[in-house]
Design a protein around this motif. Structure first.
Motif, PDB file in Angstrom:
ATOM      1  N   LYS A  97      -5.045   2.071  -5.533  1.00 33.22           N
ATOM      2  CA  LYS A  97      -6.047   3.112  -5.280  1.00 33.22           C
ATOM      3  C   LYS A  97      -7.205   2.446  -4.696  1.00 33.22           C
ATOM      4  O   LYS A  97      -7.943   3.098  -3.679  1.00 33.22           O
ATOM      5  CB  LYS A  97      -5.992   3.997  -6.434  1.00 33.22           C
ATOM      6  CG  LYS A  97      -6.865   5.324  -6.112  1.00 33.22           C
ATOM      7  CD  LYS A  97      -6.945   6.108  -7.443  1.00 33.22           C
ATOM      8  CE  LYS A  97      -7.638   7.467  -7.166  1.00 33.22           C
ATOM      9  NZ  LYS A  97      -7.618   8.301  -8.367  1.00 33.22           N
TER      10      LYS A  97
ATOM     11  N   GLU B  43     -10.183   2.609   3.592  1.00 35.01           N
ATOM     12  CA  GLU B  43     -10.800   3.889   4.189  1.00 35.01           C
ATOM     13  C   GLU B  43     -12.454   3.722   4.431  1.00 35.01           C
ATOM     14  O   GLU B  43     -12.946   4.099   5.564  1.00 35.01           O
ATOM     15  CB  GLU B  43     -10.410   5.158   3.067  1.00 35.01           C
ATOM     16  CG  GLU B  43     -11.024   6.559   3.739  1.00 35.01           C
ATOM     17  CD  GLU B  43     -10.300   7.089   5.037  1.00 35.01           C
ATOM     18  OE1 GLU B  43     -10.775   7.622   5.810  1.00 35.01           O
ATOM     19  OE2 GLU B  43      -9.118   6.358   5.373  1.00 35.01           O
TER      20      GLU B  43
ATOM     21  N   LEU C  40       0.672  -1.050   0.148  1.00 36.66           N
ATOM     22  CA  LEU C  40      -0.087  -0.085   0.013  1.00 36.66           C
ATOM     23  C   LEU C  40       0.852   1.339   0.052  1.00 36.66           C
ATOM     24  O   LEU C  40       0.287   2.419  -0.385  1.00 36.66           O
ATOM     25  CB  LEU C  40      -0.876   0.071   1.309  1.00 36.66           C
ATOM     26  CG  LEU C  40      -2.146  -0.977   1.186  1.00 36.66           C
ATOM     27  CD1 LEU C  40      -2.739  -1.123   2.510  1.00 36.66           C
ATOM     28  CD2 LEU C  40      -2.955  -0.933   0.056  1.00 36.66           C
ATOM     29  N   GLN C  41       2.304   1.340   0.406  1.00 36.68           N
ATOM     30  CA  GLN C  41       2.956   2.323   0.469  1.00 36.68           C
ATOM     31  C   GLN C  41       3.828   2.489  -0.976  1.00 36.68           C
ATOM     32  O   GLN C  41       4.623   3.655  -0.948  1.00 36.68           O
ATOM     33  CB  GLN C  41       4.040   2.204   1.663  1.00 36.68           C
ATOM     34  CG  GLN C  41       3.295   2.022   3.152  1.00 36.68           C
ATOM     35  CD  GLN C  41       2.526   2.979   3.295  1.00 36.68           C
ATOM     36  OE1 GLN C  41       2.781   4.349   3.196  1.00 36.68           O
ATOM     37  NE2 GLN C  41       1.461   2.907   3.819  1.00 36.68           N
TER      38      GLN C  41
ATOM     39  N   LYS D  18      -7.022   0.991  -1.237  1.00 35.24           N
ATOM     40  CA  LYS D  18      -6.817   2.127  -0.200  1.00 35.24           C
ATOM     41  C   LYS D  18      -8.435   2.698   0.204  1.00 35.24           C
ATOM     42  O   LYS D  18      -8.758   2.933   1.096  1.00 35.24           O
ATOM     43  CB  LYS D  18      -5.904   3.115  -0.438  1.00 35.24           C
ATOM     44  CG  LYS D  18      -4.669   2.656  -0.393  1.00 35.24           C
ATOM     45  CD  LYS D  18      -3.621   3.877  -0.954  1.00 35.24           C
ATOM     46  CE  LYS D  18      -2.153   3.497  -1.109  1.00 35.24           C
ATOM     47  NZ  LYS D  18      -1.300   4.430  -1.667  1.00 35.24           N
TER      48      LYS D  18
END
Length: 101
Positions: free
Chosen positions: A49, A56, A23-24, A52
């Protein structure tokens, strides 16, 4: 592998890239990991994306549930306190009534 990018699995594994590390990653880090195709990097970045955004959304839903639980817990606590206070009033009212007689 679900993105048909199996050719990168060995290098990602060798570099200990797990879900959190994944994810980084950005374009330059992907390139450094051997993802030389800009098309492949674009596919990976797009999927990252999406992941993520999904994470969220799940985090916000979890926070909302926790707030609702806390609100319900407070409400139940207030109701319990009211119930505990009522007998005290009626008891004091009863003793006052006997004093008057």
């Amino acid at each position: 592998m679900s993105l048909n990018l199996e050719q990168y699995v060995a290098e990602f594994s060798a570099q200990n890239i797990n879900g959190e590390h994944l994810l980084q990653l950005d374009g330059s880090k992907l390139k450094a990991l051997g993802v030389t195709s800009s098309q492949d990097r674009a596919v990976i970045k797009k999927k990252l994306k999406e992941v993520k955004a999904s994470l969220e959304k799940a985090r916000k839903a979890q926070e909302k549930m926790e707030k609702q639980r806390e609100k319900l817990r407070r409400k139940e606590q207030e109701q319990l306190q009211r119930k505990l206070k009522k007998p005290e009033k009626t008891l004091s009212d009863a003793t006052e009534g006997t004093k008057e007689q």
